[in-house]
Design an enzyme around this catalytic site. Structure first.
Site, PDB file in Angstrom:
ATOM      1  N   ARG A 181      34.727  35.992  49.151  1.00  0.00           N
ATOM      2  CA  ARG A 181      34.251  34.968  48.202  1.00  0.00           C
ATOM      3  C   ARG A 181      35.005  33.657  48.399  1.00  0.00           C
ATOM      4  NH1 ARG A 181      35.676  37.709  42.932  1.00  0.00           N
ATOM      5  NH2 ARG A 181      35.050  35.735  42.020  1.00  0.00           N
ATOM      6  N   SER A 205      35.895  41.668  39.143  1.00  0.00           N
ATOM      7  CA  SER A 205      37.170  41.596  39.845  1.00  0.00           C
ATOM      8  C   SER A 205      38.330  41.851  38.875  1.00  0.00           C
ATOM      9  CB  SER A 205      37.282  40.205  40.487  1.00  0.00           C
ATOM     10  OG  SER A 205      38.586  39.949  40.914  1.00  0.00           O
ATOM     11  N   HIS A 222      45.737  39.831  30.212  1.00  0.00           N
ATOM     12  CA  HIS A 222      45.437  39.163  31.489  1.00  0.00           C
ATOM     13  C   HIS A 222      45.099  37.714  31.193  1.00  0.00           C
ATOM     14  CE1 HIS A 222      43.927  38.630  35.595  1.00  0.00           C
ATOM     15  NE2 HIS A 222      42.970  37.905  35.042  1.00  0.00           N
ATOM     16  N   ASP A 232      38.098  44.912  45.760  1.00  0.00           N
ATOM     17  CA  ASP A 232      38.367  43.561  45.246  1.00  0.00           C
ATOM     18  C   ASP A 232      39.089  42.719  46.297  1.00  0.00           C
ATOM     19  OD1 ASP A 232      38.387  41.543  43.118  1.00  0.00           O
ATOM     20  OD2 ASP A 232      40.546  41.768  43.308  1.00  0.00           O
ATOM     21  N   LYS A 236      40.454  45.891  38.194  1.00  0.00           N
ATOM     22  CA  LYS A 236      41.902  46.021  38.405  1.00  0.00           C
ATOM     23  C   LYS A 236      42.592  46.482  37.124  1.00  0.00           C
ATOM     24  CE  LYS A 236      41.823  41.900  40.199  1.00  0.00           C
ATOM     25  NZ  LYS A 236      42.020  40.592  40.787  1.00  0.00           N
TER      26      LYS A 236
HETATM   27  N1  URA Z   1      40.998  36.294  39.110  1.00  0.00           N
HETATM   28  C1  URA Z   1      40.640  37.498  39.626  1.00  0.00           C
HETATM   29  O1  URA Z   1      41.392  38.464  39.538  1.00  0.00           O
HETATM   30  N2  URA Z   1      39.434  37.608  40.214  1.00  0.00           N
HETATM   31  C2  URA Z   1      38.575  36.580  40.324  1.00  0.00           C
HETATM   32  O2  URA Z   1      37.489  36.749  40.855  1.00  0.00           O
HETATM   33  C3  URA Z   1      38.962  35.329  39.800  1.00  0.00           C
HETATM   34  C4  URA Z   1      40.185  35.213  39.186  1.00  0.00           C
END
Ligand code: URA
Length: 434
Positions: free
Chosen positions: A168, A183, A82, A161, A187
């Protein structure tokens, strides 16, 4: 339990229990706790932070808000990567088939371009016919067959999320390390990864501009991931300048093919190989990163990752022959050449300026619902450290329309800094956090 008491406890700097966090998240997803209370809580977290235990509990609560992808019937190891996002950051398209060629399974769920950062899904969709909305069954089938699959997040995966991120975004609470950590990791855990290599970027084109903040985020991600039973390694990598010589959806696909054919630019290859090497280590196929990198280099030389990439294109609805035919020609007709305003050396090309200009060109978007243009983008002919004469071609620029081209060109011009002497060498990998 009452949401207001949880908000007050965090406002006063208290440590929330696992139960309190689970109550807040499940109540929010069920529509029983309103946006305004969760907004107040997010702001309290922004200022007060969270302990490692709270961050792990939040990640778990978010993970449990939806479905997870079951991969247990497929032989692993499952290792994903990621990136916190950047400009020209296309490493996923290269390292997924590369790691897969070495026996790693890569279940990749990616995002779209937003603001000045690009998105893997938009790049893949620039390949005619390529589908990024796979069902869970298709995702599993393709991972089993090709060793990797690339899809977008479905509505059932971590719904908490989606709700929380939107909140947010409009309450100035995105830049909170525990909230970002939960977050990202919720995932990644939901998609079935057992191990994760994180590319945490710093510099003008990154989400975290300063190395200290990027390092704090990397530390939080690694520690929380470990607390959840994931094996996690983070590399802090430079995103002060675009990665590679192409920025644009189809342009970046082409550059990935170049990399898979052994003709990739050095900066992009270095970051990709360092990340892929860690995937191979986390997957148990190499003892250390140096060995992992050597394995990745030989795999690339064998041509197998390229073959797997093209096989995946076919599996996900694209046509490898059409992709080949589009190379070098699938471009927007609205085009211009940007030339050097002065002589000397290229000292820096600002990733932030290029990323913002790319949005104007149509490569990216400022609102999630906006479309992107597959054939817009920038190809750099000169990069940091190159000597230039006034009038030399610096970049070719393609735009979705003339207005986009006209508004992007001045920013691209501003992105380029010159010096009289060659700039000092730039190290792309600042640190590894384990
Ligand atoms: N990328 C994400 O997946 N979540 C966040 O909160 C910030 C960047």
């Amino acid at each position: 339990m009452r949401a207001v008491d949880i908000v007050a406890k965090k406002r006063d700097g208290g440590e929330l229990s696992r139960e309190e966090i689970a109550f807040l998240i499940s109540g929010y997803v069920a529509g029983e706790i309103p946006d305004y209370q969760v907004s107040a809580w997010a702001m309290a977290v922004f200022f007060r932070g969270m302990t490692a235990g709270e961050t792990a509990a939040l990640t778990q609560a978010m993970l449990q808000s939806g479905k997870t992808i079951a991969l247990s019937d497929i032989p692993g190891p499952f290792v994903d990567k990621h990136s916190t996002g950047g400009v020209g950051d296309k490493t996923s398209l290269i390292l997924a088939p590369l790691a897969a060629s070495l026996g790693i399974k890569v279940p990749m769920m990616s995002g779209r371009a937003l603001g000045h950062t690009g998105g893997t899904l938009d790049k893949l969709e620039a390949i005619s016919g390529y589908r990024t909305a796979l069902s869970a069954d298709e995702f599993r089938k393709i991972i089993r067959r090709d060793g990797f699959a690339m899809t977008g997040q479905t509505a059932e995966i971590v719904p908490a999320d989606r709700l929380l991120y939107a909140l947010r975004d409009v309450t100035a609470t995105v830049e909170s390390i525990p909230l970002i950590t939960a977050s990202i990791l919720s995932k990644k855990a939901a998609e079935g990864a057992q191990a994760l290599v994180l590319d945490v970027k710093y510099g003008s084109g990154a989400f975290m501009k300063e190395t200290a903040k990027a390092e704090a985020l990397a530390r939080s991600l690694v520690d929380t991931g470990s607390a959840l039973g994931l094996k996690v390694t983070a590399l802090l990598t430079d995103m002060d300048e675009p990665l590679g010589a192409m920025v644009g959806n189809f342009l970046e696909v082409e550059e990935c093919l170049d990399c898979l054919e052994g003709r990739g630019p050095k900066d992009l290859m270095d970051v990709t190989l360092e990340l892929a090497a860690r995937m191979v280590v986390l997957g148990g196929k190499a003892a250390n990163a140096a060995e992992g990198r050597r394995m990745c280099e030989s795999a690339l030389a064998s041509g197998k990752p390229r073959e797997l990439f093209l096989r995946n294109v076919q599996s996900q609805g694209g046509d490898p022959a059409a992709l080949e035919a589009a190379r070098g020609v699938y471009r927007s007709p609205v085009c211009a050449e940007l030339r050097a305003a002065q002589g000397g050396y290229i000292a820096r090309i600002s990733a932030q300026d290029v990323g913002q200009a790319a949005v104007r060109l149509g490569v990216g978007r400022n609102r999630t619902e906006d479309p992107v243009c597959p054939t817009a983008g920038v190809q750099f002919h000169r990069r940091r450290g190159d000597a230039v004469q006034p009038g030399d071609a610096l970049m070719t620029v393609w735009a979705a329309d003339q207005a986009g081209l006209d508004s992007a060109l001045p920013q691209l011009e501003r992105a380029v800094e010159y010096s009289a002497a060659p700039p000092p060498p730039r190290s792309l990998i600042y640190k590894e956090v384990i």
